[in-house]
Write a protein that holds these residues in place. Sequence first.
Motif, PDB file in Angstrom:
ATOM      1  N   THR A  76       0.841  -1.199   0.000  1.00  0.00           N
ATOM      2  CA  THR A  76       0.000   0.000   0.000  1.00  0.00           C
ATOM      3  C   THR A  76       0.877   1.250   0.000  1.00  0.00           C
ATOM      4  OG1 THR A  76      -1.833  -1.064   1.172  1.00  0.00           O
ATOM      5  CG2 THR A  76      -1.715   1.330   1.280  1.00  0.00           C
ATOM      6  N   ALA A  77       0.706   2.085  -1.009  1.00  0.00           N
ATOM      7  CA  ALA A  77       1.439   3.349  -1.057  1.00  0.00           C
ATOM      8  C   ALA A  77       0.769   4.346  -0.114  1.00  0.00           C
ATOM      9  CB  ALA A  77       1.452   3.902  -2.476  1.00  0.00           C
ATOM     10  N   VAL A  78       1.582   5.137   0.580  1.00  0.00           N
ATOM     11  CA  VAL A  78       1.040   6.097   1.541  1.00  0.00           C
ATOM     12  C   VAL A  78       1.291   7.518   1.062  1.00  0.00           C
ATOM     13  CG1 VAL A  78       1.028   6.880   3.935  1.00  0.00           C
ATOM     14  CG2 VAL A  78       1.516   4.478   3.412  1.00  0.00           C
ATOM     15  N   LEU A  79       0.208   8.247   0.830  1.00  0.00           N
ATOM     16  CA  LEU A  79       0.271   9.665   0.492  1.00  0.00           C
ATOM     17  C   LEU A  79      -0.048  10.478   1.735  1.00  0.00           C
ATOM     18  CD1 LEU A  79      -1.624   9.773  -2.914  1.00  0.00           C
ATOM     19  CD2 LEU A  79       0.791  10.306  -2.575  1.00  0.00           C
ATOM     20  N   VAL A  80       0.687  11.549   1.939  1.00  0.00           N
ATOM     21  CA  VAL A  80       0.520  12.371   3.127  1.00  0.00           C
ATOM     22  C   VAL A  80      -0.156  13.687   2.768  1.00  0.00           C
ATOM     23  CG1 VAL A  80       1.751  13.644   4.920  1.00  0.00           C
ATOM     24  CG2 VAL A  80       2.507  11.350   4.278  1.00  0.00           C
ATOM     25  N   MET A  81      -1.193  14.029   3.532  1.00  0.00           N
ATOM     26  CA  MET A  81      -1.831  15.342   3.414  1.00  0.00           C
ATOM     27  C   MET A  81      -1.341  16.229   4.553  1.00  0.00           C
ATOM     28  SD  MET A  81      -5.816  14.499   2.583  1.00  0.00           S
ATOM     29  CE  MET A  81      -6.095  13.555   4.105  1.00  0.00           C
ATOM     30  N   THR A  82      -1.127  17.489   4.270  1.00  0.00           N
ATOM     31  CA  THR A  82      -0.725  18.413   5.311  1.00  0.00           C
ATOM     32  C   THR A  82      -1.425  19.739   5.116  1.00  0.00           C
ATOM     33  OG1 THR A  82       1.151  19.575   6.329  1.00  0.00           O
ATOM     34  CG2 THR A  82       1.312  19.098   3.977  1.00  0.00           C
ATOM     35  N   GLY A  83      -1.737  20.395   6.234  1.00  0.00           N
ATOM     36  CA  GLY A  83      -2.353  21.709   6.184  1.00  0.00           C
ATOM     37  C   GLY A  83      -1.322  22.814   6.305  1.00  0.00           C
ATOM     38  N   PHE A  84      -0.132  22.439   6.646  1.00  0.00           N
ATOM     39  CA  PHE A  84       0.996  23.322   6.867  1.00  0.00           C
ATOM     40  C   PHE A  84       0.841  24.188   8.076  1.00  0.00           C
ATOM     41  CE2 PHE A  84       2.776  22.369   2.600  1.00  0.00           C
ATOM     42  CZ  PHE A  84       3.838  21.718   3.146  1.00  0.00           C
ATOM     43  N   GLY A  85       1.202  25.403   8.125  1.00  0.00           N
ATOM     44  CA  GLY A  85       1.678  26.085   9.290  1.00  0.00           C
ATOM     45  C   GLY A  85       3.161  25.906   9.092  1.00  0.00           C
ATOM     46  N   ARG A  86       3.860  25.420  10.088  1.00  0.00           N
ATOM     47  CA  ARG A  86       5.233  24.960   9.860  1.00  0.00           C
ATOM     48  C   ARG A  86       5.248  23.504  10.275  1.00  0.00           C
ATOM     49  NH1 ARG A  86       9.035  27.946   8.083  1.00  0.00           N
ATOM     50  NH2 ARG A  86      10.629  26.502   8.794  1.00  0.00           N
ATOM     51  N   ASP A  87       5.442  22.651   9.319  1.00  0.00           N
ATOM     52  CA  ASP A  87       5.324  21.227   9.580  1.00  0.00           C
ATOM     53  C   ASP A  87       6.692  20.571   9.575  1.00  0.00           C
ATOM     54  OD1 ASP A  87       4.152  18.775  10.000  1.00  0.00           O
ATOM     55  OD2 ASP A  87       2.452  19.307   8.740  1.00  0.00           O
ATOM     56  N   ALA A  88       7.221  20.340  10.779  1.00  0.00           N
ATOM     57  CA  ALA A  88       8.559  19.785  10.894  1.00  0.00           C
ATOM     58  C   ALA A  88       8.600  18.297  10.588  1.00  0.00           C
ATOM     59  CB  ALA A  88       9.097  20.027  12.312  1.00  0.00           C
ATOM     60  N   TYR A  89       7.421  17.674  10.399  1.00  0.00           N
ATOM     61  CA  TYR A  89       7.379  16.229  10.214  1.00  0.00           C
ATOM     62  C   TYR A  89       7.591  15.789   8.763  1.00  0.00           C
ATOM     63  CZ  TYR A  89       5.275  16.007  14.860  1.00  0.00           C
ATOM     64  OH  TYR A  89       5.024  16.116  16.198  1.00  0.00           O
ATOM     65  N   ILE A  90       7.567  16.727   7.826  1.00  0.00           N
ATOM     66  CA  ILE A  90       7.533  16.340   6.420  1.00  0.00           C
ATOM     67  C   ILE A  90       8.792  15.580   5.995  1.00  0.00           C
ATOM     68  CG2 ILE A  90       7.444  17.231   4.069  1.00  0.00           C
ATOM     69  CD1 ILE A  90       5.657  19.448   5.174  1.00  0.00           C
TER      70      ILE A  90
END
Length: 221
Positions: A76-90
């Motif tokens: 299973t391929a995993v796509l990540v959604m982010t809303g940002f702000g400052r996202d240190a996890y990317i």
Amino acid sequence: MIRVVLADDEALIRAGVRTVLSADPGIEVVAEAADGRELVELVRAYRPDVALADIRMPELDGLAAIAELRRAAPGTAVLVMTGFGRDAYIARALAEGAAGFLLKTGDPREFPMAVRAAAEGAAYLSPRVARRVVDELAGDRAVRAAAARERIEALTDREQEVLALAGAGLSNAEIGRRLHLAEGSVKTYMSTILSRLGARNRVEAALIAYESGLTDSSARR
């Protein structure tokens, strides 16, 4: 039919993404999760082609969920959604093996494009996300750009063309059509490209293309 499990703790976001994906006749959202633990359980149960998940969720956050899914459901391929702000996890999500990144507030057309790319083994980086990923990575941007260009120089002109299109989110089949190559030839090129770049996966290769300016050059052609 591409089967997708969708995960976000906000019901409104799930509804919006589901509506966008369901408009594509080749994509089916088979299940939805409100937290990371439920996402892992649903992926184990449904074995979808793609899991589309928020990077920040309760119970088990997206980052931990990616790591667990890579072990429990490597198909299973995993796509990540982010809303940002400052996202240190990317950058960490990239290291865990995410197949791509999407901005929740970005162009809705990117969602089916990304799902199709991930299902076909390609990487997808929303241009705005790619820019932010590069910004989040440690080190001077100019130094990183120079290092990326140096790595790109190890590739042939044709390999650079293939990488530029891969960095723009195109699947092997789409690259083949654009460059008049058999899909098998594109796969061979990508394997060689990853080896020569020392990249672990297509997402990392796509970031190198972005940092070097190669993807921007392709977009202007």
